[in-house]
Design a protein around this motif. Structure first.
Motif, mmCIF file in Angstrom:
data_model
loop_
_atom_site.group_PDB
_atom_site.id
_atom_site.type_symbol
_atom_site.label_atom_id
_atom_site.label_comp_id
_atom_site.label_asym_id
_atom_site.label_seq_id
_atom_site.Cartn_x
_atom_site.Cartn_y
_atom_site.Cartn_z
ATOM 1 N N GLN A 141 0.842 -1.189 0.000
ATOM 2 C CA GLN A 141 0.000 0.000 0.000
ATOM 3 C C GLN A 141 0.886 1.251 0.000
ATOM 4 N N ILE A 142 0.415 2.277 -0.732
ATOM 5 C CA ILE A 142 1.157 3.529 -0.820
ATOM 6 C C ILE A 142 0.264 4.660 -0.347
ATOM 7 N N SER A 143 0.830 5.592 0.409
ATOM 8 C CA SER A 143 0.068 6.690 0.997
ATOM 9 C C SER A 143 -0.265 7.761 -0.044
ATOM 10 N N LYS A 144 -0.983 8.779 0.380
ATOM 11 C CA LYS A 144 -1.274 9.926 -0.473
ATOM 12 C C LYS A 144 -0.198 10.992 -0.268
ATOM 13 N N PRO A 145 0.018 11.849 -1.277
ATOM 14 C CA PRO A 145 1.094 12.842 -1.162
ATOM 15 C C PRO A 145 0.883 13.831 -0.023
ATOM 16 N N GLY A 146 1.951 14.059 0.745
ATOM 17 C CA GLY A 146 1.968 15.136 1.712
ATOM 18 C C GLY A 146 2.267 16.454 1.020
ATOM 19 N N PRO A 147 2.420 17.546 1.775
ATOM 20 C CA PRO A 147 2.578 18.878 1.155
ATOM 21 C C PRO A 147 3.693 18.977 0.125
ATOM 22 N N HIS A 148 4.838 18.352 0.375
ATOM 23 C CA HIS A 148 5.976 18.459 -0.546
ATOM 24 C C HIS A 148 6.272 17.132 -1.254
ATOM 25 N N GLU A 149 5.252 16.301 -1.422
ATOM 26 C CA GLU A 149 5.462 14.981 -2.001
ATOM 27 C C GLU A 149 4.797 14.835 -3.372
ATOM 28 N N VAL A 150 5.313 13.886 -4.138
ATOM 29 C CA VAL A 150 4.857 13.642 -5.501
ATOM 30 C C VAL A 150 4.553 12.159 -5.671
ATOM 31 N N MET A 201 5.585 5.337 -7.091
ATOM 32 C CA MET A 201 6.527 5.869 -6.108
ATOM 33 C C MET A 201 5.913 7.106 -5.454
ATOM 34 N N LEU A 202 6.145 7.258 -4.155
ATOM 35 C CA LEU A 202 5.750 8.460 -3.432
ATOM 36 C C LEU A 202 7.014 9.065 -2.849
ATOM 37 N N ALA A 236 -0.056 12.728 -9.032
ATOM 38 C CA ALA A 236 -0.635 13.613 -8.021
ATOM 39 C C ALA A 236 0.502 14.345 -7.309
ATOM 40 N N ILE A 237 0.199 15.549 -6.817
ATOM 41 C CA ILE A 237 1.202 16.329 -6.097
ATOM 42 C C ILE A 237 0.613 16.897 -4.820
ATOM 43 N N GLY A 238 1.501 17.184 -3.851
ATOM 44 C CA GLY A 238 1.073 17.793 -2.604
ATOM 45 C C GLY A 238 0.781 19.280 -2.755
ATOM 46 N N SER A 239 0.193 19.855 -1.715
ATOM 47 C CA SER A 239 -0.293 21.241 -1.774
ATOM 48 C C SER A 239 0.817 22.270 -1.940
ATOM 49 N N GLU A 240 2.039 21.936 -1.526
ATOM 50 C CA GLU A 240 3.145 22.900 -1.583
ATOM 51 C C GLU A 240 4.130 22.616 -2.719
ATOM 52 N N VAL A 241 3.875 21.633 -3.539
ATOM 53 C CA VAL A 241 4.820 21.269 -4.605
ATOM 54 C C VAL A 241 4.823 22.341 -5.692
ATOM 55 N N VAL A 252 7.129 20.297 -10.023
ATOM 56 C CA VAL A 252 6.530 19.479 -11.080
ATOM 57 C C VAL A 252 5.015 19.616 -11.004
ATOM 58 N N LYS A 253 4.343 19.163 -12.061
ATOM 59 C CA LYS A 253 2.882 19.197 -12.070
ATOM 60 C C LYS A 253 2.349 17.871 -12.603
ATOM 61 N N VAL A 254 1.080 17.613 -12.384
ATOM 62 C CA VAL A 254 0.456 16.376 -12.838
ATOM 63 C C VAL A 254 0.605 16.253 -14.354
ATOM 64 N N GLY A 255 1.010 15.064 -14.790
ATOM 65 C CA GLY A 255 1.220 14.805 -16.201
ATOM 66 C C GLY A 255 2.658 14.951 -16.652
#
Length: 360
Positions: free
Chosen positions: A19-28, A138-139, A67-72, A75-78
């Motif tokens: 299982q992999i978590s969801k992105p935190g603020p600075h995660e991709v 990867m997260l 997906a990206i975190g709120s502070e990333v 990079v952007k989605v895609g």
């Protein structure tokens, strides 16, 4: 998601559901497209370097941002991205003095009390070298990847993530090879071939490739080697005779005490030996003290002393321009469930790189 897990040193990797978590603020969150099978992973599998287990291995990869975190902001989605194990914080002394590859700040990882990035039904799963790329996703921290042009094939882009950056960077950054310099590279695996290619790109006047396998000669020369020498006890003598006194730069890309010593002994006065290979923990090397009177140097190189957000897109451009030869480095494209076969082939020394392709 499916991932290749190391649960016990000396045992094959197991394909498991992780299982992999969801992105935190600075995660991709990245969908893995391709992952190279690198000799460094084998070192950890065999216990030559310790690592907490269980862990999802893999550290040479490329993919697409999902997906990206709120502070990333990087990079952007895609985006198509190459990952890099030398994640950097951007504000420590190493980063602020231009040595990003040496950053060891904990800021690129989750706090110990936070939810792990990776888990399994039996508990937390360790993330390997900030990446864990033998997995469908990867997260990672945003400073462990860089966006690249979308016309770059991702299976070849993955090689830049470790082996190519390590080899080319050691030549260009760590040892500062200049046009006309003489270079010797010991070991023609993925990293060594990248060093050969990097020396040619830097304009080295002579590039001597050294390997125990005669079958590597044509491949090394296709990467830019001007000469090929079979490895062995007399290799230093051969190089000294060929160059009339030794090379200005040598690169050890195997990870053995003996070849590290040879890399130093084949230097001319004022030369520099660069140890790229991972010499197993506890091993030592022996050097003649008098050699230092000739101002010879020996130094390590970590991930090619990279500034990967700048270096990797440039290496992509070099490939697209026909200067960086990645196509021939891929010996085999495989599925994730063939990863253990790739490690067995690696031990024979007959392959340059196997690459796991996830969309295959």
């Amino acid at each position: 998601m499916k991932a290749a897990v190391l649960r016990e040193v000396g045992k094959p990797l197991q394909i498991e559901d992780v299982q992999i978590s969801k992105p935190g603020p600075h995660e991709v969150l990245i969908r893995t497209a391709a992952a190279g099978v690198c000799h460094s992973d084998l070192h950890f599998m065999e216990g030559k370097y310790p690592y907490p287990l269980p862990a999802v291995l893999g550290h040479e990869s490329a993919g697409v941002v999902e997906a990206i975190g709120s502070e990333v902001r990087t990079v952007k989605v895609g985006d198509h991205v190459i990952t890099c194990l030398s994640a950097f914080c951007g504000h420590c002394e190493y980063c602020l003095t231009g040595h990003m590859s040496l950053c060891v700040s904990p800021d690129t990882k989750r706090d110990q009390e936070a939810e792990p990035r990776l888990t399994s039904p039996t508990g937390p799963m360790m993330q390997y070298l900030n990446l864990s790329s033998f997995a469908e996703h990867m997260l990672i921290h945003e400073h462990a990847c860089v966006s690249i042009r979308k016309d770059m094939p991702l299976d070849r882009a993955a090689l830049i993530g470790c082996g190519v950056m390590t080899g080319v960077g050691a030549v260009i950054h760590t040892s500062n090879v200049r046009p006309g310099d003489t270079v010797a590279v010991i070991g023609c695996g993925g990293v060594g071939l990248a060093a050969v290619n990097g020396a040619a790109m830097a304009g080295a006047g002579r590039v001597i490739a050294i390997d125990m396998s005669p079958g590597k000669e044509n491949l090394a020369k296709s990467m830019g080697a001007t000469d090929f020498v079979l490895g062995g006890d007399d290799v230093v003598k051969q190089v000294m005779e060929m160059t009339k006194g030794g090379v200005q730069h040598s690169f050890e890309a195997i990870g053995l005490s003996k070849t590290a010593e040879q890399s130093f002994n084949m230097l001319r006065r004022g030369g520099t030996a660069n140890i790229i290979g991972m010499i197993p923990v506890g091993q030592t090397i022996s050097l003649m003290g008098a050699a230092f009177l000739g101002e010879k140097r020996i130094q390590g190189s970590l991930m090619g002393s990279n500034r990967f957000p700048v270096d990797m897109p440039r290496l992509v451009d070099a490939y697209m321009a026909g200067k960086l030869h990645l196509d021939d480095m891929i010996s085999r494209r495989i599925r994730l469930d063939q990863v253990n076969e790739a490690f067995e082939e690696m031990k024979t020394g007959a392959v340059a790189r196997s690459v796991i392709v996830f969309d295959a």
